[in-house]
Design an enzyme around this catalytic site. Structure first.
Site, mmCIF file in Angstrom:
data_model
loop_
_atom_site.group_PDB
_atom_site.id
_atom_site.type_symbol
_atom_site.label_atom_id
_atom_site.label_comp_id
_atom_site.label_asym_id
_atom_site.label_seq_id
_atom_site.Cartn_x
_atom_site.Cartn_y
_atom_site.Cartn_z
ATOM 1 N N ARG A 56 -16.506 4.254 27.938
ATOM 2 C CA ARG A 56 -15.994 5.296 27.521
ATOM 3 C C ARG A 56 -15.288 5.470 26.726
ATOM 4 O O ARG A 56 -15.115 4.426 25.279
ATOM 5 C CB ARG A 56 -14.692 5.139 28.531
ATOM 6 C CG ARG A 56 -13.883 4.767 29.013
ATOM 7 C CD ARG A 56 -12.996 4.517 29.777
ATOM 8 N NE ARG A 56 -13.531 4.352 31.081
ATOM 9 C CZ ARG A 56 -13.151 2.808 31.620
ATOM 10 N NH1 ARG A 56 -13.180 2.469 31.216
ATOM 11 N NH2 ARG A 56 -13.391 2.831 32.954
ATOM 12 N N LYS A 213 -6.725 -20.482 25.945
ATOM 13 C CA LYS A 213 -6.780 -20.740 24.286
ATOM 14 C C LYS A 213 -6.787 -22.864 24.106
ATOM 15 O O LYS A 213 -7.064 -23.269 22.809
ATOM 16 C CB LYS A 213 -5.489 -20.222 23.393
ATOM 17 C CG LYS A 213 -6.120 -18.453 23.990
ATOM 18 C CD LYS A 213 -4.518 -17.765 23.625
ATOM 19 C CE LYS A 213 -4.653 -16.277 23.948
ATOM 20 N NZ LYS A 213 -3.083 -15.812 24.597
HETATM 21 N N1 HSE Z 1 -3.471 -11.886 27.406
HETATM 22 C C1 HSE Z 1 -3.183 -11.946 25.964
HETATM 23 C C2 HSE Z 1 -1.444 -12.304 25.372
HETATM 24 C C3 HSE Z 1 -3.821 -11.481 24.657
HETATM 25 O O1 HSE Z 1 -1.171 -11.424 26.366
HETATM 26 O O2 HSE Z 1 -1.632 -13.231 24.997
HETATM 27 C C4 HSE Z 1 -3.623 -11.857 24.077
HETATM 28 O O3 HSE Z 1 -4.580 -13.323 24.310
#
Ligand code: HSE
Length: 446
Positions: A56, A213
């Protein structure tokens, strides 16, 4: 006039296809348009958005002059697109999209930490076979260029550990709960409205996003394969206002920390709430900010700080990757920077296993309620001593009801499996009421 001093880039434009027009997609689109001239001068050639694939439109960006398709796979197959920018998030469709883009010879830029942490080994294998770049700076710590720093800037070092606040939502929640006394759910709702949180915010509060991460950081730091399934995660919700207050009195701030540490036995890979000594810079990282502290044998300690989430902050990292692609595309793939910083990364798996949490060594904060009667402290101390756990500090306060005391114990570093055994024995004592709160501690010298 040499080519570097030429203001008008004259080489063929780099044509970008953006897939996903959510928070990061729209931020990337807008910054690419707004800063097009400077970006072109840095790349040495224009970077143009050839196509956008999105389910969208997004009212935050004007795509009226761009070819927009509702089928993101069309972007992956578009012969006019050089670089596919994957900003849809998630695992499965993103994996298919990226593999299809690679199959069609496209370079890929992604902000998707879940994708890289879980499917990265497969994606890099496929990309290596096709000789294309896969760049993912925006996947870790939002706008902070920590991937490039670890992979290239610190390339001389043997990295010993990486410790970071790498989830902006979690840090935003902890900060506002502590400073403003707001409720967990109230602050989380604000983080969602600001576009910080994942589509499924349990990823933020349970430490899954941070573990994605951290998995990536550990690979780049130590040259081991991506092994998200072996990361230990513990969420934020267990932290009580009382723990925040007690930590504060003892000189600590509670943060949701990701730690990857190289030891002689293997790599620690863990995300959990942590008491951090206030003297550490990491303890003073607040709001949506992220920070990653890196210890290298040559550089010593270094700290990288910045916004961990948000549309244009994350777009900053996405576009830096597009710039790298623009510069490196003509380089022989054998001489490009390896995807995960090291070549021959399979060797790492055997030499440096990921340690289970039971083998991790940490200092601890314990909070328990005990019956206030003679001999209790001695019995508690005996259990800890027998398991080789040394007490650094013990504070006794009145608990909520008469005849009961709240004990806060800080320990020196101990092996987690010994602490597990100690907690089980302590909870079995008649003197101890209910369950024991355990939070790991990072002191000023760790
Ligand atoms: N949800 C993730 C955070 C976004 O709050 O760090 C960035 O990776």
């Amino acid at each position: 006039m040499d080519s570097e001093s030429s203001a008008a880039p004259s080489l063929t434009p780099v044509k970008v296809g953006i897939c996903g027009l959510g928070t990061v997609g729209s931020g990337t689109f807008n910054v690419l348009i707004r800063n097009a001239e400077d970006i072109a001068r840095r790349a040495g050639r224009p970077i143009v958005v050839e196509q956008v694939g999105a389910r969208r439109d997004n009212p935050d960006c004007d795509t009226s002059s761009v070819n927009v398709t509702r089928d993101i796979f069309e972007v992956a197959r578009n012969p006019d697109v050089d670089v596919v920018v994957e900003l849809i998030g998630g695992y499965d469709i993103a994996r298919q999209l990226v593999l299809e883009a690679i199959e069609h010879g496209k370079h890929v830029v992604t902000a998707n930490k879940a994708l890289i942490a879980v499917h990265g080994n497969e994606i890099f294998d496929a990309a290596a076979k096709k000789g294309v770049i896969v760049a993912f700076e925006a996947a870790v710590a939002g706008g902070i260029p920590i991937i490039k720093t670890l992979r290239e800037g610190l390339g001389a070092n043997r990295i010993q550990w990486v410790a970071g606040i790498i989830n902006g939502t979690g840090n935003f929640i902890l900060t506002h709960m502590r400073d403003d006394g707001r409720s967990f759910d109230d602050v989380l709702a604000e983080a969602q409205a600001l576009g910080y949180a994942e589509a499924d915010p349990t990823f933020d509060v349970e430490g899954i996003d941070a573990a994605h991460k951290l998995t990536i950081l550990a690979s780049i730091a130590f040259g081991v394969p991506l092994q998200f399934d072996l990361a230990y995660t513990e969420g934020l919700r267990k932290i009580t206002a009382e723990d925040v207050e007690q930590a504060d009195r003892l000189g600590y701030i509670i943060k949701h920390l990701g730690i990857a540490r190289r030891t002689d036995e293997g790599v620690e890979l863990r995300v959990h709430p942590t008491l951090i000594a206030k003297s550490r810079l990491l303890a003073n990282v607040h709001g949506v900010a992220n920070a990653v502290e890196v210890m290298g044998d040559a550089i010593g300690r270094s700290l990288y700080y910045g916004p961990g989430a948000g549309d244009e902050a994350t777009a900053s990292a996405v576009i830096a990757d597009i710039l790298d692609v623009a510069r490196d595309t003509a380089t022989d793939p054998r001489y490009r920077t390896p995807y995960l910083a090291f070549r021959g990364i399979d060797q790492g798996r055997r030499e440096l296993p990921i340690l289970p949490i039971s083998k991790v060594v940490s200092a601890y904060y314990l909070r328990l309620n005990a019956v206030d009667r003679p001999g209790v402290l001695a019995r508690i101390a005996r259990i800890l001593a027998d398991l080789d756990i040394s007490i650094e500090k013990l504070v006794q306060r009145e608990a909520g009801h008469e005849g009961s005391a709240s004990l806060i114990i800080l320990t020196h570093r101990a092996v987690e499996e010994n602490m597990d055994a100690a907690i089980a024995q302590l909870e079995a004592l008649d003197d101890v009421e209910g369950s024991i709160m355990r939070i790991r501690v990072e002191g000023s010298d760790d």
